[in-house]
Design a protein around this motif. Structure first.
Motif, mmCIF file in Angstrom:
data_model
loop_
_atom_site.group_PDB
_atom_site.id
_atom_site.type_symbol
_atom_site.label_atom_id
_atom_site.label_comp_id
_atom_site.label_asym_id
_atom_site.label_seq_id
_atom_site.Cartn_x
_atom_site.Cartn_y
_atom_site.Cartn_z
ATOM 1 N N UNK A 35 38.733 51.394 35.028
ATOM 2 C CA UNK A 35 38.621 50.062 35.039
ATOM 3 C C UNK A 35 38.279 49.569 33.806
ATOM 4 N N UNK A 36 37.500 50.155 33.112
ATOM 5 C CA UNK A 36 37.149 50.058 31.580
ATOM 6 C C UNK A 36 38.206 49.716 30.776
ATOM 7 N N UNK A 37 39.102 50.887 31.025
ATOM 8 C CA UNK A 37 40.459 50.971 30.125
ATOM 9 C C UNK A 37 41.482 49.764 30.421
ATOM 10 N N UNK A 38 41.729 49.548 31.782
ATOM 11 C CA UNK A 38 42.683 48.524 31.979
ATOM 12 C C UNK A 38 42.203 47.377 32.252
ATOM 13 N N UNK A 39 40.870 46.879 32.542
ATOM 14 C CA UNK A 39 40.502 45.691 32.700
ATOM 15 C C UNK A 39 39.736 45.529 34.153
ATOM 16 N N UNK A 40 38.482 45.168 33.860
ATOM 17 C CA UNK A 40 37.861 44.791 35.440
ATOM 18 C C UNK A 40 38.577 43.629 35.927
ATOM 19 N N UNK A 41 38.462 43.436 37.431
ATOM 20 C CA UNK A 41 38.769 42.558 38.238
ATOM 21 C C UNK A 41 38.023 41.121 37.855
ATOM 22 N N UNK A 42 38.538 40.298 38.148
ATOM 23 C CA UNK A 42 37.813 38.943 38.021
ATOM 24 C C UNK A 42 36.542 38.723 38.897
ATOM 25 N N UNK A 45 32.907 41.052 41.821
ATOM 26 C CA UNK A 45 33.309 42.541 42.026
ATOM 27 C C UNK A 45 33.582 43.173 40.867
ATOM 28 N N UNK A 46 34.160 42.494 39.736
ATOM 29 C CA UNK A 46 34.537 42.974 38.259
ATOM 30 C C UNK A 46 33.148 43.161 37.535
ATOM 31 N N UNK A 47 32.210 42.207 37.703
ATOM 32 C CA UNK A 47 30.865 42.353 37.112
ATOM 33 C C UNK A 47 30.113 43.392 37.616
ATOM 34 N N UNK A 48 30.129 43.767 38.869
ATOM 35 C CA UNK A 48 29.499 44.962 39.293
ATOM 36 C C UNK A 48 30.057 46.370 39.135
ATOM 37 N N UNK A 49 31.432 46.374 38.874
ATOM 38 C CA UNK A 49 32.213 47.354 38.513
ATOM 39 C C UNK A 49 31.860 47.822 37.123
ATOM 40 N N UNK A 50 31.758 46.600 36.272
ATOM 41 C CA UNK A 50 31.633 46.825 34.881
ATOM 42 C C UNK A 50 30.075 47.273 34.624
ATOM 43 N N UNK A 51 29.121 46.992 35.366
ATOM 44 C CA UNK A 51 27.771 47.031 35.481
ATOM 45 C C UNK A 51 27.712 48.584 35.694
ATOM 46 N N UNK A 52 28.282 49.097 36.711
ATOM 47 C CA UNK A 52 28.181 50.492 37.417
ATOM 48 C C UNK A 52 28.848 51.329 36.292
ATOM 49 N N UNK A 53 29.845 51.026 35.573
ATOM 50 C CA UNK A 53 30.499 51.976 34.670
ATOM 51 C C UNK A 53 29.532 52.119 33.778
#
Length: 73
Positions: A35-42, A45-53
């Motif tokens: 996700x970090x490479x291709x882009x997090x979803x808006x 959920x995207x914010x949570x994925x970015x934080x977890x990454x």
């Protein structure tokens, strides 16, 4: 980031995809890095994925252990 976001990592599940139904905090690092490479979803959920990454990438996943324990009680 808000402190509540950390709580969401151990309570919110992935809503779609290969890991649908798995807690955000339990997603594998390679999936989060993808996700970090291709882009997090808006959205949230995207914010949570970015934080977890970010947490996973920096080796800080154990910081979520107290929150996990609180969820089990």
């Amino acid at each position: 980031m808000k402190p509540e976001d950390l709580e969401l990592l151990v309570t919110r599940t992935m809503p779609y995809g290969k890991y649908k139904g798995r807690l955000i905090a339990d997603l594998p690092g390679n999936y989060l890095n993808w996700f970090a490479r291709v882009g997090f979803p808006p959205g949230e959920i995207g914010q949570l994925l970015a934080l977890m990454q970010e947490i996973d990438h920096n080796g800080l996943s154990r910081l979520l252990d107290p929150l996990r324990q609180r969820q089990k009680q």
